[in-house]
Design a protein around this motif. Structure first.
Motif, PDB file in Angstrom:
ATOM      1  N   ASP A   1       3.200  -2.135   4.103  1.00  0.00           N
ATOM      2  CA  ASP A   1       4.065  -2.608   5.179  1.00  0.00           C
ATOM      3  C   ASP A   1       3.398  -2.347   6.517  1.00  0.00           C
ATOM      4  OD1 ASP A   1       6.475  -3.454   6.523  1.00  0.00           O
ATOM      5  OD2 ASP A   1       6.831  -1.338   6.927  1.00  0.00           O
ATOM      6  N   PRO A   2       3.232  -3.365   7.362  1.00  0.00           N
ATOM      7  CA  PRO A   2       2.558  -3.143   8.644  1.00  0.00           C
ATOM      8  C   PRO A   2       3.395  -2.359   9.650  1.00  0.00           C
ATOM      9  CG  PRO A   2       3.333  -5.406   8.506  1.00  0.00           C
ATOM     10  CD  PRO A   2       3.578  -4.788   7.168  1.00  0.00           C
ATOM     11  N   THR A   3       4.708  -2.306   9.469  1.00  0.00           N
ATOM     12  CA  THR A   3       5.560  -1.625  10.440  1.00  0.00           C
ATOM     13  C   THR A   3       5.534  -0.110  10.259  1.00  0.00           C
ATOM     14  OG1 THR A   3       7.013  -3.551  10.500  1.00  0.00           O
ATOM     15  CG2 THR A   3       7.889  -1.492  11.389  1.00  0.00           C
ATOM     16  N   THR A   4       5.691   0.340   9.010  1.00  0.00           N
ATOM     17  CA  THR A   4       5.760   1.778   8.740  1.00  0.00           C
ATOM     18  C   THR A   4       4.500   2.322   8.087  1.00  0.00           C
ATOM     19  OG1 THR A   4       6.794   1.395   6.575  1.00  0.00           O
ATOM     20  CG2 THR A   4       8.256   1.637   8.492  1.00  0.00           C
TER      21      THR A   4
ATOM     22  N   THR B   1       6.471  11.699   6.352  1.00  0.00           N
ATOM     23  CA  THR B   1       5.896  11.848   7.680  1.00  0.00           C
ATOM     24  C   THR B   1       4.710  12.801   7.624  1.00  0.00           C
ATOM     25  OG1 THR B   1       8.070  11.528   8.671  1.00  0.00           O
ATOM     26  CG2 THR B   1       6.347  12.471  10.071  1.00  0.00           C
ATOM     27  N   PRO B   2       3.489  12.340   7.944  1.00  0.00           N
ATOM     28  CA  PRO B   2       2.334  13.234   7.896  1.00  0.00           C
ATOM     29  C   PRO B   2       2.392  14.273   9.006  1.00  0.00           C
ATOM     30  CG  PRO B   2       1.704  11.114   8.803  1.00  0.00           C
ATOM     31  CD  PRO B   2       3.131  10.978   8.345  1.00  0.00           C
ATOM     32  N   VAL B   3       1.851  15.434   8.707  1.00  0.00           N
ATOM     33  CA  VAL B   3       1.882  16.525   9.682  1.00  0.00           C
ATOM     34  C   VAL B   3       1.002  16.210  10.876  1.00  0.00           C
ATOM     35  CG1 VAL B   3       1.439  18.997  10.019  1.00  0.00           C
ATOM     36  CG2 VAL B   3       2.345  18.166   7.839  1.00  0.00           C
ATOM     37  N   GLU B   4      -0.109  15.485  10.630  1.00  0.00           N
ATOM     38  CA  GLU B   4      -1.041  15.217  11.707  1.00  0.00           C
ATOM     39  C   GLU B   4      -0.508  14.216  12.724  1.00  0.00           C
ATOM     40  OE1 GLU B   4      -1.663  14.879   8.562  1.00  0.00           O
ATOM     41  OE2 GLU B   4      -2.225  12.813   8.059  1.00  0.00           O
ATOM     42  N   ALA B   5       0.640  13.610  12.454  1.00  0.00           N
ATOM     43  CA  ALA B   5       1.197  12.642  13.402  1.00  0.00           C
ATOM     44  C   ALA B   5       1.776  13.315  14.630  1.00  0.00           C
ATOM     45  CB  ALA B   5       2.273  11.797  12.729  1.00  0.00           C
TER      46      ALA B   5
ATOM     47  N   TYR C   1       5.165  14.532  27.805  1.00  0.00           N
ATOM     48  CA  TYR C   1       5.396  13.963  26.487  1.00  0.00           C
ATOM     49  C   TYR C   1       4.586  12.675  26.376  1.00  0.00           C
ATOM     50  CZ  TYR C   1       9.292  17.217  26.260  1.00  0.00           C
ATOM     51  OH  TYR C   1      10.054  18.350  26.265  1.00  0.00           O
ATOM     52  N   LEU C   2       3.611  12.682  25.474  1.00  0.00           N
ATOM     53  CA  LEU C   2       2.731  11.538  25.313  1.00  0.00           C
ATOM     54  C   LEU C   2       3.497  10.362  24.719  1.00  0.00           C
ATOM     55  CD1 LEU C   2      -0.457  13.333  23.933  1.00  0.00           C
ATOM     56  CD2 LEU C   2       0.125  12.779  26.297  1.00  0.00           C
ATOM     57  N   ARG C   3       3.165   9.171  25.181  1.00  0.00           N
ATOM     58  CA  ARG C   3       3.831   7.967  24.705  1.00  0.00           C
ATOM     59  C   ARG C   3       3.426   7.675  23.268  1.00  0.00           C
ATOM     60  NH1 ARG C   3       2.653   2.450  27.795  1.00  0.00           N
ATOM     61  NH2 ARG C   3       0.611   2.919  26.907  1.00  0.00           N
ATOM     62  N   LYS C   4       4.415   7.366  22.431  1.00  0.00           N
ATOM     63  CA  LYS C   4       4.168   7.040  21.026  1.00  0.00           C
ATOM     64  C   LYS C   4       3.868   5.557  20.891  1.00  0.00           C
ATOM     65  CE  LYS C   4       4.216   7.690  16.531  1.00  0.00           C
ATOM     66  NZ  LYS C   4       3.873   6.306  16.107  1.00  0.00           N
ATOM     67  N   GLU C   5       2.693   5.252  20.404  1.00  0.00           N
ATOM     68  CA  GLU C   5       2.328   3.864  20.179  1.00  0.00           C
ATOM     69  C   GLU C   5       2.879   3.400  18.838  1.00  0.00           C
ATOM     70  OE1 GLU C   5      -1.698   1.072  19.758  1.00  0.00           O
ATOM     71  OE2 GLU C   5      -1.822   3.238  20.097  1.00  0.00           O
ATOM     72  N   PRO C   6       3.497   2.212  18.769  1.00  0.00           N
ATOM     73  CA  PRO C   6       4.013   1.727  17.477  1.00  0.00           C
ATOM     74  C   PRO C   6       2.905   1.634  16.437  1.00  0.00           C
ATOM     75  CG  PRO C   6       4.869   0.404  19.291  1.00  0.00           C
ATOM     76  CD  PRO C   6       3.818   1.298  19.879  1.00  0.00           C
ATOM     77  N   ASP C   7       3.214   2.041  15.210  1.00  0.00           N
ATOM     78  CA  ASP C   7       2.227   1.993  14.136  1.00  0.00           C
ATOM     79  C   ASP C   7       1.874   0.563  13.747  1.00  0.00           C
ATOM     80  OD1 ASP C   7       2.222   4.749  14.061  1.00  0.00           O
ATOM     81  OD2 ASP C   7       3.789   4.861  12.530  1.00  0.00           O
TER      82      ASP C   7
ATOM     83  N   ARG D   1      -4.622  -4.070  13.026  1.00  0.00           N
ATOM     84  CA  ARG D   1      -5.807  -4.402  13.823  1.00  0.00           C
ATOM     85  C   ARG D   1      -6.982  -4.865  12.967  1.00  0.00           C
ATOM     86  NH1 ARG D   1      -7.595   1.697  15.767  1.00  0.00           N
ATOM     87  NH2 ARG D   1      -8.047   2.554  13.693  1.00  0.00           N
ATOM     88  N   ASP D   2      -7.005  -4.530  11.664  1.00  0.00           N
ATOM     89  CA  ASP D   2      -8.092  -4.944  10.786  1.00  0.00           C
ATOM     90  C   ASP D   2      -7.718  -6.136   9.919  1.00  0.00           C
ATOM     91  OD1 ASP D   2      -9.723  -2.889  11.722  1.00  0.00           O
ATOM     92  OD2 ASP D   2      -8.957  -1.466  10.249  1.00  0.00           O
ATOM     93  N   SER D   3      -6.556  -6.734  10.150  1.00  0.00           N
ATOM     94  CA  SER D   3      -6.125  -7.877   9.346  1.00  0.00           C
ATOM     95  C   SER D   3      -6.861  -9.138   9.776  1.00  0.00           C
ATOM     96  CB  SER D   3      -4.610  -8.091   9.481  1.00  0.00           C
ATOM     97  OG  SER D   3      -3.898  -6.935   9.086  1.00  0.00           O
TER      98      SER D   3
END
Length: 387
Positions: free
Chosen positions: A56-59, A155-159, A178-184, A190-192
Protein backbone atom coordinates in the motif's frame (compact mmCIF):
# COMPACT_ATOMS: atom_id res chain seq x y z
CA UNK A 1 16.28 -5.84 12.39
CA UNK A 2 12.78 -6.83 11.26
CA UNK A 3 12.33 -8.80 8.06
CA UNK A 4 9.57 -9.84 5.71
CA UNK A 5 9.67 -13.43 4.50
CA UNK A 6 8.44 -14.55 1.11
CA UNK A 7 8.92 -17.10 -1.63
CA UNK A 8 10.42 -16.87 -5.08
CA UNK A 9 9.30 -19.60 -7.46
CA UNK A 10 11.94 -20.23 -10.12
CA UNK A 11 10.87 -21.82 -13.38
CA UNK A 12 14.07 -23.82 -13.96
CA UNK A 13 16.98 -23.95 -11.56
CA UNK A 14 19.15 -27.04 -11.84
CA UNK A 15 17.08 -30.22 -12.17
CA UNK A 16 14.21 -29.24 -9.87
CA UNK A 17 10.92 -28.02 -11.31
CA UNK A 18 9.55 -26.35 -8.16
CA UNK A 19 12.59 -24.92 -6.47
CA UNK A 20 11.84 -22.32 -3.81
CA UNK A 21 14.24 -19.78 -2.34
CA UNK A 22 13.29 -18.19 0.96
CA UNK A 23 14.54 -14.61 1.06
CA UNK A 24 14.55 -12.13 3.94
CA UNK A 25 14.62 -8.42 3.16
CA UNK A 26 14.08 -5.33 5.33
CA UNK A 27 10.61 -3.93 5.81
CA UNK A 28 11.35 -1.30 3.15
CA UNK A 29 12.14 -3.23 -0.06
CA UNK A 30 12.94 0.01 -1.85
CA UNK A 31 16.19 0.37 0.10
CA UNK A 32 17.48 -2.92 -1.35
CA UNK A 33 15.89 -2.79 -4.80
CA UNK A 34 19.13 -4.08 -6.37
CA UNK A 35 19.36 -7.01 -3.97
CA UNK A 36 18.47 -9.67 -6.56
CA UNK A 37 20.73 -8.12 -9.20
CA UNK A 38 23.63 -8.55 -6.78
CA UNK A 39 22.87 -12.03 -5.42
CA UNK A 40 21.44 -13.78 -8.47
CA UNK A 41 22.99 -14.39 -11.86
CA UNK A 42 20.33 -13.74 -14.53
CA UNK A 43 22.10 -16.04 -16.98
CA UNK A 44 21.21 -19.11 -14.87
CA UNK A 45 17.55 -18.21 -14.45
CA UNK A 46 15.07 -18.70 -17.28
CA UNK A 47 11.94 -17.43 -15.59
CA UNK A 48 11.20 -15.59 -12.35
CA UNK A 49 7.62 -15.34 -11.14
CA UNK A 50 6.81 -11.82 -9.77
CA UNK A 51 6.67 -11.32 -6.03
CA UNK A 52 3.35 -12.37 -4.56
CA UNK A 53 2.54 -9.38 -2.40
CA UNK A 54 1.00 -5.93 -2.71
CA UNK A 55 2.30 -2.83 -0.99
CA UNK A 56 0.00 0.00 0.00
CA UNK A 57 1.55 3.34 -0.99
CA UNK A 58 -0.25 5.26 1.76
CA UNK A 59 0.82 3.28 4.83
CA UNK A 60 3.59 1.08 3.41
CA UNK A 61 1.89 -2.10 4.68
CA UNK A 62 1.90 -5.36 2.74
CA UNK A 63 -0.86 -7.71 1.65
CA UNK A 64 0.03 -11.35 1.01
CA UNK A 65 -2.21 -14.15 -0.32
CA UNK A 66 -2.85 -15.27 3.24
CA UNK A 67 -4.33 -11.82 4.00
CA UNK A 68 -6.43 -11.54 0.83
CA UNK A 69 -9.46 -13.45 2.13
CA UNK A 70 -9.73 -11.09 5.07
CA UNK A 71 -9.50 -8.11 2.70
CA UNK A 72 -12.43 -9.48 0.67
CA UNK A 73 -14.41 -9.98 3.90
CA UNK A 74 -13.79 -6.32 4.77
CA UNK A 75 -15.00 -5.35 1.33
CA UNK A 76 -18.25 -7.27 1.79
CA UNK A 77 -18.77 -6.01 5.34
CA UNK A 78 -18.44 -2.45 4.07
CA UNK A 79 -21.34 -3.18 1.70
CA UNK A 80 -20.09 -1.19 -1.28
CA UNK A 81 -17.17 -0.73 -3.61
CA UNK A 82 -16.70 2.39 -5.69
CA UNK A 83 -20.28 3.39 -4.91
CA UNK A 84 -21.78 0.04 -5.99
CA UNK A 85 -23.46 -2.22 -3.42
CA UNK A 86 -21.82 -5.59 -2.66
CA UNK A 87 -24.41 -7.87 -1.01
CA UNK A 88 -22.23 -10.97 -0.46
CA UNK A 89 -19.36 -13.07 -1.81
CA UNK A 90 -19.65 -16.63 -3.18
CA UNK A 91 -16.79 -19.14 -3.49
CA UNK A 92 -17.04 -22.12 -5.88
CA UNK A 93 -14.40 -24.81 -6.45
CA UNK A 94 -13.55 -26.96 -9.47
CA UNK A 95 -11.13 -29.83 -10.05
CA UNK A 96 -8.27 -29.26 -12.49
CA UNK A 97 -6.42 -32.25 -13.96
CA UNK A 98 -2.64 -32.00 -14.01
CA UNK A 99 0.18 -34.34 -14.97
CA UNK A 100 1.20 -35.18 -11.43
CA UNK A 101 -1.80 -34.80 -9.14
CA UNK A 102 -5.17 -33.13 -8.86
CA UNK A 103 -5.53 -29.42 -8.11
CA UNK A 104 -8.40 -27.12 -7.23
CA UNK A 105 -9.37 -23.72 -8.57
CA UNK A 106 -11.55 -21.28 -6.71
CA UNK A 107 -13.85 -18.71 -8.30
CA UNK A 108 -14.74 -15.57 -6.37
CA UNK A 109 -18.13 -14.18 -7.33
CA UNK A 110 -19.61 -10.87 -6.30
CA UNK A 111 -23.19 -11.49 -7.48
CA UNK A 112 -24.12 -9.24 -10.36
CA UNK A 113 -20.73 -7.51 -10.36
CA UNK A 114 -17.64 -9.60 -11.09
CA UNK A 115 -16.42 -13.20 -11.26
CA UNK A 116 -12.72 -14.05 -11.01
CA UNK A 117 -11.01 -17.46 -11.00
CA UNK A 118 -7.71 -17.91 -9.22
CA UNK A 119 -4.74 -20.16 -10.05
CA UNK A 120 -4.87 -23.89 -9.16
CA UNK A 121 -3.80 -24.97 -5.71
CA UNK A 122 -3.68 -28.27 -3.81
CA UNK A 123 -6.13 -27.43 -1.02
CA UNK A 124 -9.40 -25.49 -0.84
CA UNK A 125 -8.01 -22.96 1.63
CA UNK A 126 -5.00 -22.21 -0.58
CA UNK A 127 -7.20 -21.97 -3.68
CA UNK A 128 -9.57 -19.58 -1.90
CA UNK A 129 -6.68 -17.38 -0.76
CA UNK A 130 -5.17 -17.37 -4.27
CA UNK A 131 -8.50 -16.36 -5.84
CA UNK A 132 -9.03 -13.56 -3.32
CA UNK A 133 -5.49 -12.34 -3.96
CA UNK A 134 -6.17 -12.29 -7.72
CA UNK A 135 -9.22 -10.11 -7.06
CA UNK A 136 -7.15 -7.81 -4.85
CA UNK A 137 -4.49 -7.54 -7.56
CA UNK A 138 -7.05 -6.37 -10.11
CA UNK A 139 -8.51 -3.85 -7.68
CA UNK A 140 -5.04 -2.60 -6.79
CA UNK A 141 -4.06 -2.17 -10.46
CA UNK A 142 -6.89 0.33 -11.00
CA UNK A 143 -6.53 2.08 -7.65
CA UNK A 144 -9.63 0.72 -5.87
CA UNK A 145 -7.82 -1.23 -3.14
CA UNK A 146 -7.14 1.49 -0.57
CA UNK A 147 -5.26 1.27 2.70
CA UNK A 148 -8.32 0.14 4.70
CA UNK A 149 -8.09 -3.32 3.11
CA UNK A 150 -4.44 -3.82 4.07
CA UNK A 151 -3.26 -5.18 7.43
CA UNK A 152 -2.24 -2.37 9.72
CA UNK A 153 1.57 -2.16 9.87
CA UNK A 154 3.41 -2.12 13.16
CA UNK A 155 4.89 1.30 13.89
CA UNK A 156 8.70 1.05 13.58
CA UNK A 157 10.74 2.47 16.42
CA UNK A 158 13.05 4.33 14.05
CA UNK A 159 10.15 6.46 12.79
CA UNK A 160 10.32 8.59 15.94
CA UNK A 161 13.25 10.89 16.58
CA UNK A 162 13.92 12.72 19.81
CA UNK A 163 15.68 16.03 19.45
CA UNK A 164 18.61 16.63 21.76
CA UNK A 165 17.83 19.24 24.41
CA UNK A 166 19.41 22.59 23.84
CA UNK A 167 21.94 24.01 26.24
CA UNK A 168 20.80 26.20 29.09
CA UNK A 169 22.76 29.13 27.73
CA UNK A 170 20.95 29.04 24.38
CA UNK A 171 18.40 31.68 23.57
CA UNK A 172 15.82 28.98 22.80
CA UNK A 173 15.62 27.71 26.38
CA UNK A 174 12.09 26.66 27.18
CA UNK A 175 11.10 26.01 23.59
CA UNK A 176 10.79 22.71 21.72
CA UNK A 177 10.85 22.32 17.96
CA UNK A 178 8.61 19.70 16.38
CA UNK A 179 9.80 18.51 12.98
CA UNK A 180 7.20 18.35 10.23
CA UNK A 181 6.04 14.82 9.39
CA UNK A 182 6.22 14.10 5.69
CA UNK A 183 3.45 11.78 4.40
CA UNK A 184 4.74 8.28 3.71
CA UNK A 185 2.85 8.23 0.40
CA UNK A 186 5.44 10.36 -1.43
CA UNK A 187 8.31 8.34 0.00
CA UNK A 188 6.71 5.01 -0.94
CA UNK A 189 5.93 6.05 -4.52
CA UNK A 190 9.14 7.81 -5.56
CA UNK A 191 10.57 4.63 -7.18
CA UNK A 192 7.37 3.66 -9.02
CA UNK A 193 6.98 3.76 -12.79
CA UNK A 194 6.52 7.25 -14.17
CA UNK A 195 4.92 6.13 -17.45
CA UNK A 196 1.77 4.78 -15.74
CA UNK A 197 -0.03 7.51 -13.80
CA UNK A 198 -3.17 7.42 -11.68
CA UNK A 199 -5.48 10.42 -12.15
CA UNK A 200 -7.58 12.04 -9.46
CA UNK A 201 -10.01 14.78 -10.48
CA UNK A 202 -10.50 17.63 -7.99
CA UNK A 203 -13.62 19.67 -8.65
CA UNK A 204 -15.72 22.22 -6.80
CA UNK A 205 -19.46 22.77 -6.67
CA UNK A 206 -19.84 26.55 -6.34
CA UNK A 207 -23.00 28.27 -5.06
CA UNK A 208 -25.72 29.18 -7.55
CA UNK A 209 -24.89 32.89 -7.45
CA UNK A 210 -21.15 32.39 -8.14
CA UNK A 211 -20.25 34.13 -11.39
CA UNK A 212 -16.79 32.53 -11.56
CA UNK A 213 -17.04 28.71 -11.50
CA UNK A 214 -13.73 26.89 -11.35
CA UNK A 215 -12.75 24.19 -13.82
CA UNK A 216 -11.72 20.75 -12.48
CA UNK A 217 -8.04 19.98 -11.99
CA UNK A 218 -6.39 16.60 -12.56
CA UNK A 219 -3.63 15.37 -10.26
CA UNK A 220 -1.58 12.49 -11.70
CA UNK A 221 0.44 10.39 -9.23
CA UNK A 222 2.72 7.38 -9.60
CA UNK A 223 0.49 5.33 -7.30
CA UNK A 224 -3.23 5.80 -6.54
CA UNK A 225 -4.04 8.27 -3.83
CA UNK A 226 -6.40 7.14 -1.06
CA UNK A 227 -10.07 8.02 -1.20
CA UNK A 228 -10.86 11.52 0.07
CA UNK A 229 -14.29 12.45 1.41
CA UNK A 230 -15.83 15.66 0.12
CA UNK A 231 -15.32 18.78 2.22
CA UNK A 232 -16.23 22.45 2.21
CA UNK A 233 -14.11 25.54 1.65
CA UNK A 234 -15.24 29.10 2.26
CA UNK A 235 -14.63 32.25 0.25
CA UNK A 236 -16.04 35.45 1.71
CA UNK A 237 -18.19 33.31 3.98
CA UNK A 238 -19.81 31.43 1.08
CA UNK A 239 -19.25 27.63 1.17
CA UNK A 240 -18.23 25.54 -1.81
CA UNK A 241 -18.01 21.74 -1.86
CA UNK A 242 -14.73 20.13 -3.00
CA UNK A 243 -14.99 16.56 -4.23
CA UNK A 244 -12.61 14.05 -5.81
CA UNK A 245 -13.12 11.27 -8.35
CA UNK A 246 -10.80 8.48 -9.41
CA UNK A 247 -10.28 7.50 -13.03
CA UNK A 248 -8.61 4.67 -14.90
CA UNK A 249 -4.79 4.72 -15.01
CA UNK A 250 -3.19 6.56 -17.91
CA UNK A 251 -0.32 5.20 -19.99
CA UNK A 252 1.89 8.22 -20.80
CA UNK A 253 4.55 8.35 -23.50
CA UNK A 254 7.72 10.42 -23.28
CA UNK A 255 6.50 13.51 -25.24
CA UNK A 256 3.35 13.66 -23.11
CA UNK A 257 5.39 13.21 -19.94
CA UNK A 258 7.61 16.10 -21.00
CA UNK A 259 4.56 18.31 -21.58
CA UNK A 260 3.07 17.38 -18.19
CA UNK A 261 6.38 18.18 -16.51
CA UNK A 262 6.57 21.67 -18.01
CA UNK A 263 2.88 22.34 -17.35
CA UNK A 264 3.22 21.33 -13.68
CA UNK A 265 6.23 23.60 -13.25
CA UNK A 266 4.26 26.44 -14.87
CA UNK A 267 1.33 25.95 -12.46
CA UNK A 268 3.66 25.95 -9.44
CA UNK A 269 5.58 29.02 -10.66
CA UNK A 270 2.32 30.88 -11.29
CA UNK A 271 0.83 30.07 -7.89
CA UNK A 272 4.05 30.88 -6.05
CA UNK A 273 4.83 33.85 -8.31
CA UNK A 274 8.50 33.01 -8.03
CA UNK A 275 11.03 30.71 -9.77
CA UNK A 276 10.60 26.99 -9.19
CA UNK A 277 12.43 24.04 -10.75
CA UNK A 278 12.27 20.27 -10.24
CA UNK A 279 13.85 17.51 -12.35
CA UNK A 280 11.49 15.10 -14.08
CA UNK A 281 12.86 12.12 -12.14
CA UNK A 282 12.01 13.82 -8.82
CA UNK A 283 8.43 14.73 -9.73
CA UNK A 284 6.01 13.12 -7.28
CA UNK A 285 2.89 14.25 -9.11
CA UNK A 286 1.76 16.14 -12.19
CA UNK A 287 -1.08 18.54 -13.00
CA UNK A 288 -3.24 18.32 -16.11
CA UNK A 289 -6.14 20.27 -17.60
CA UNK A 290 -9.37 18.84 -19.02
CA UNK A 291 -11.21 19.82 -22.16
CA UNK A 292 -14.56 21.60 -22.06
CA UNK A 293 -16.25 18.41 -23.27
CA UNK A 294 -15.47 16.57 -20.04
CA UNK A 295 -18.56 15.63 -18.08
CA UNK A 296 -17.97 13.63 -14.93
CA UNK A 297 -20.97 11.33 -14.86
CA UNK A 298 -21.74 8.43 -12.52
CA UNK A 299 -19.97 5.11 -12.80
CA UNK A 300 -21.47 2.13 -14.59
CA UNK A 301 -23.69 0.49 -11.92
CA UNK A 302 -23.17 -2.96 -13.46
CA UNK A 303 -19.38 -2.91 -13.18
CA UNK A 304 -17.60 -1.12 -10.34
CA UNK A 305 -14.24 -1.67 -12.07
CA UNK A 306 -15.10 0.57 -15.07
CA UNK A 307 -13.92 3.93 -13.85
CA UNK A 308 -14.22 7.03 -16.05
CA UNK A 309 -11.45 7.35 -18.62
CA UNK A 310 -9.53 10.57 -19.30
CA UNK A 311 -7.64 9.38 -22.36
CA UNK A 312 -9.79 11.50 -24.71
CA UNK A 313 -10.33 14.45 -22.38
CA UNK A 314 -6.82 15.67 -21.52
CA UNK A 315 -6.32 19.13 -23.09
CA UNK A 316 -2.90 18.42 -24.59
CA UNK A 317 -2.86 21.53 -26.81
CA UNK A 318 -3.42 23.82 -23.84
CA UNK A 319 -0.85 21.92 -21.76
CA UNK A 320 1.80 22.28 -24.48
CA UNK A 321 1.24 26.03 -24.89
CA UNK A 322 1.18 26.72 -21.15
CA UNK A 323 4.36 24.69 -20.65
CA UNK A 324 6.30 26.63 -23.27
CA UNK A 325 5.28 30.22 -22.47
CA UNK A 326 3.98 31.95 -19.36
CA UNK A 327 1.52 34.20 -21.20
CA UNK A 328 0.11 34.85 -24.67
CA UNK A 329 -0.94 38.22 -26.13
CA UNK A 330 -4.63 39.04 -26.42
CA UNK A 331 -5.91 39.21 -29.99
CA UNK A 332 -7.51 42.65 -30.17
CA UNK A 333 -7.86 42.99 -33.94
CA UNK A 334 -10.85 40.68 -34.23
CA UNK A 335 -13.80 41.16 -31.86
CA UNK A 336 -14.79 37.49 -31.77
CA UNK A 337 -11.24 36.39 -31.05
CA UNK A 338 -10.96 39.16 -28.47
CA UNK A 339 -14.05 37.94 -26.60
CA UNK A 340 -12.84 34.34 -26.85
CA UNK A 341 -9.45 35.22 -25.34
CA UNK A 342 -11.05 37.03 -22.40
CA UNK A 343 -13.38 34.14 -21.54
CA UNK A 344 -12.15 32.61 -18.22
CA UNK A 345 -8.91 34.56 -18.62
CA UNK A 346 -6.31 35.94 -16.25
CA UNK A 347 -4.64 39.11 -17.50
CA UNK A 348 -1.49 40.94 -16.46
CA UNK A 349 -0.16 44.41 -17.11
CA UNK A 350 3.36 43.48 -18.22
CA UNK A 351 4.90 40.88 -20.51
CA UNK A 352 6.95 39.22 -17.75
CA UNK A 353 6.40 35.96 -15.90
CA UNK A 354 6.24 37.19 -12.30
CA UNK A 355 3.91 40.15 -11.88
CA UNK A 356 0.40 41.09 -10.73
CA UNK A 357 -2.49 39.20 -12.30
CA UNK A 358 -6.20 39.97 -12.52
CA UNK A 359 -9.18 37.69 -13.14
CA UNK A 360 -11.50 38.78 -15.92
CA UNK A 361 -15.07 38.82 -14.58
CA UNK A 362 -16.88 39.95 -17.72
CA UNK A 363 -16.48 42.11 -20.81
CA UNK A 364 -18.38 45.42 -20.75
CA UNK A 365 -18.92 46.44 -24.37
CA UNK A 366 -21.08 49.39 -23.29
CA UNK A 367 -18.17 51.15 -21.58
CA UNK A 368 -14.88 52.64 -22.71
CA UNK A 369 -11.84 54.04 -20.87
CA UNK A 370 -13.42 57.51 -21.19
CA UNK A 371 -16.81 56.49 -19.76
CA UNK A 372 -17.85 58.10 -16.50
CA UNK A 373 -18.29 55.48 -13.79
CA UNK A 374 -21.67 55.42 -12.05
CA UNK A 375 -21.88 56.95 -8.62
CA UNK A 376 -21.25 54.44 -5.87
CA UNK A 377 -23.38 53.97 -2.80
CA UNK A 378 -20.79 55.83 -0.74
CA UNK A 379 -20.97 58.91 -2.99
CA UNK A 380 -24.75 58.83 -2.92
CA UNK A 381 -24.68 58.73 0.86
CA UNK A 382 -22.28 61.64 1.09
CA UNK A 383 -24.40 63.67 -1.35
CA UNK A 384 -27.52 63.09 0.73
CA UNK A 385 -25.65 64.05 3.91
CA UNK A 386 -24.55 67.40 2.39
CA UNK A 387 -28.12 68.31 1.51
Amino acid sequence: MRFDTGFLNFGKVGQAETTHVIHMIPKDPGSDKNLFNTLLDPSTIDDIIPSTFLRDPTTGSYLYPKDAERAVDRMVSRGQLNGVAIPKVVFTFAQVATDSEGHLTCTVTLPGLVQITGPPRKTESDARSAACFTLCQQLFSIGLLDCSFFPQPATPVEAFSVEEPSSKDAKTTGTQRYLRKEPDFWLNTRDSMITLLYPLIISTTPPDNDALPHAPLVVLTRQPLPEFPSFQIFHSGIPAVVSTKRCTPLRINQPQLHDLHLFTLRVCRTLLNKPFECPLSDMSYFFAALTDAWACGPNDPTSPFKLPSLSDHIHWDFIQVAGRVSSTPIRVDDREEFEKDLCNAVVQDRSVEFTRRYIVVRLRSDLSPLSKPPDSLVREGLAKAEH
